[in-house]
Design a protein around this motif. Sequence first.
Motif, mmCIF file in Angstrom:
data_model
loop_
_atom_site.group_PDB
_atom_site.id
_atom_site.type_symbol
_atom_site.label_atom_id
_atom_site.label_comp_id
_atom_site.label_asym_id
_atom_site.label_seq_id
_atom_site.Cartn_x
_atom_site.Cartn_y
_atom_site.Cartn_z
ATOM 1 N N GLU A 438 2.204 5.337 -4.787
ATOM 2 C CA GLU A 438 2.319 4.254 -3.811
ATOM 3 C C GLU A 438 1.264 4.365 -2.716
ATOM 4 O O GLU A 438 0.722 3.362 -2.251
ATOM 5 C CB GLU A 438 3.724 4.243 -3.194
ATOM 6 N N LEU A 439 0.953 5.603 -2.315
ATOM 7 C CA LEU A 439 -0.107 5.803 -1.321
ATOM 8 C C LEU A 439 -1.455 5.340 -1.870
ATOM 9 O O LEU A 439 -2.232 4.687 -1.168
ATOM 10 C CB LEU A 439 -0.190 7.282 -0.927
ATOM 11 N N LYS A 440 -1.723 5.665 -3.137
ATOM 12 C CA LYS A 440 -2.979 5.253 -3.762
ATOM 13 C C LYS A 440 -3.044 3.733 -3.881
ATOM 14 O O LYS A 440 -4.075 3.113 -3.599
ATOM 15 C CB LYS A 440 -3.122 5.887 -5.145
ATOM 16 N N LYS A 441 -1.936 3.140 -4.256
ATOM 17 C CA LYS A 441 -1.875 1.687 -4.404
ATOM 18 C C LYS A 441 -2.164 1.000 -3.062
ATOM 19 O O LYS A 441 -2.934 0.030 -3.007
ATOM 20 C CB LYS A 441 -0.491 1.294 -4.918
ATOM 21 N N GLN A 442 -1.565 1.518 -1.990
ATOM 22 C CA GLN A 442 -1.789 0.914 -0.679
ATOM 23 C C GLN A 442 -3.205 1.155 -0.179
ATOM 24 O O GLN A 442 -3.800 0.292 0.465
ATOM 25 C CB GLN A 442 -0.753 1.445 0.311
ATOM 26 N N ALA A 443 -3.748 2.345 -0.473
ATOM 27 C CA ALA A 443 -5.130 2.645 -0.063
ATOM 28 C C ALA A 443 -6.105 1.728 -0.787
ATOM 29 O O ALA A 443 -7.065 1.216 -0.189
ATOM 30 C CB ALA A 443 -5.442 4.109 -0.343
ATOM 31 N N ASP A 444 -5.867 1.505 -2.081
ATOM 32 C CA ASP A 444 -6.742 0.623 -2.869
ATOM 33 C C ASP A 444 -6.677 -0.808 -2.344
ATOM 34 O O ASP A 444 -7.691 -1.499 -2.233
ATOM 35 C CB ASP A 444 -6.338 0.661 -4.350
ATOM 36 N N ALA A 445 -5.460 -1.255 -2.000
ATOM 37 C CA ALA A 445 -5.292 -2.614 -1.493
ATOM 38 C C ALA A 445 -5.994 -2.779 -0.145
ATOM 39 O O ALA A 445 -6.621 -3.807 0.126
ATOM 40 C CB ALA A 445 -3.804 -2.938 -1.355
#
Length: 461
Positions: A438-445
Motif C-alpha cells: 500500500e505504501l508503494k501504491k501510494q508513492a507511485d500515485a
Amino acid sequence: MMRKSEYAVWTLLLLAVIGAGSAMVSVAKSESASAANSEIYQQLDLFGEVLERVRADYVEKPEDKELIESAINGMLTGLDPHSSYLNPEHFRDMQVQTRGEFGGLGIEVTMENGVVKVVSPIDDTPAERAGILANDLITHLDGKEIQGLTLQEAVEKMRGPVNSPIELTVIREGEDAPFKVKITRDIIHINPVKYSAEDDVGYIRITTFNEQTTPNLQKAVKDLEEEIGPDKLKGWVIDLRNNPGGLLDQAISVSDSFLNKGAIVLTRGRNQEESQRSNARDGDIVDGKPIIVLINGGSASASEIVAGALQDHKRATTIGTRSFGKGSVQTIIPLGDGALRLTTARYYTPSGRSIQAKGIEPDLVVEEELPDDLKKKAEAAGTRGEADLRGHLRNEGDEEADDEASGSSAYVPKDKSKDTQLIYALDILRGKKTVEAELKKQADAKQAKAKQAQAKSTEAE
C-alpha cells in the motif's frame, strides 16, 4: 465618575500582580527589569484610565467583575488560541470533564428546536433505569420550561448532588401526550473508551483523555481478548478520530500501554530547565500484536501524542488523514475559585518532531467518502486545523507560513460497513492488504500526480 482613590486601588492591584512577578527577577538583571517595569507601569496607567472611562461613561452601567474578566481574557487570547481565563463556573466544568464523573442523570443530549433531545441514555444510569429512550424530547425540568435556555444551561440544571431528585417532562413519539418522569441523580461516569469485537480484530475507540481513559483501555483489552480468544485475535484498531485531546498524563499512560521502552513525548518550555522527557516502562498490554491507529482532522493534542509516539517507534501503522496539529501544552493554574489556562510548552514526538501547526501525517493516507449532501457543505467550509486558528503558535522549524499545514476532513460514518478507513485497517490486519504494498501504491500515485502537474506546467509555459 471614578474617584482618584478608586482609580488608585485598581492600579495598585494590577501593579501588585506585576510586582509579584518582578520579585522573581534576578538581581543581575535589575536594571533591565527596572526599565521593563517602568514601561509596564505606563501601560497599566493607560489601562486604569480606560477602565475609569468605561465605568463612568459607558451607556449602561457595566459590571466590574465582567470588565476585569474580559480584560484578562483579552490579554490571554491575544497570546494564542488555547490560553484563557476560566471563571469559577467554567473551571468546575473543566474539572468535571477531566475527572470523568459527576452527579447527574446519565444521558447524552443535544438541543433541537429549543428543547433537549436525548441522543442516547448511558447504560446502567438513573436515566436508563427510569426508561428514558433515544429521541425523547425533554421540555421541562421540575416544571420549568427549557425553552430559552442554552444546551449548557439545561445540562447544568440536570446535573446536581447525588441522591437529589428531578422531574422531567418528556415528549415521546407514539405517545399521545407529554408525561413526567421522576429521576434521582447518581454518580455518572463518562466512559472515554468504547470497544467491540470485529470478528478477529479488537476495535477500541478512545473519545477523550480523562482520568478514566487508561483504566478503561486496560479493561477493554482484557474483555476483547477473552471474547475473541488469543489464538484468533489478529490485532488491534485504536480509533483516535475526532478525539480532541485531554490530559497529558493520560496520553503518556495510553502510549506506555503499548510500548516497552523509549521516549513517549518531549515537552519544552521557554527555559531549557523546563524541558521534560517521558519514557515508556516495560509492559505491552497487547503482547506485541499488530496495532493500527486511525486519525483524522479531528484528532488533536493528546491523541496526536499517542499517534506520534506509536508511529515513531514503528509500534503501530497510522491510517487516515492529517491530524489537527495542536502541539502545545496548557497548564491549569488555580486562581481563587477560577483558574488560568496558560500555554507553557510545546511538545515533540520521540524523534523530535514538533507537530504544532503541522499535524501528524499518517503512514497511509485514506480519505473517507463524504455523502452527497455533505460534499457541498464541506467544500464551502473547507478543513480547519491549528494552522488556521488566528494567533496560533508557529512551528519552530518553519520560516515560512506556507510550510504550515494541519487539519483534514473529520467525517466518520456512523455505519461501520461504510467506514472506509476502518475497513482498510481491518483488511491490513487480516492480510488482505500489506503495508508495504500500500505504501508503494501510494508513492507511485503521488509520483505520477507530480509528473502530471509538471507536464501541465510545461505546456502552459
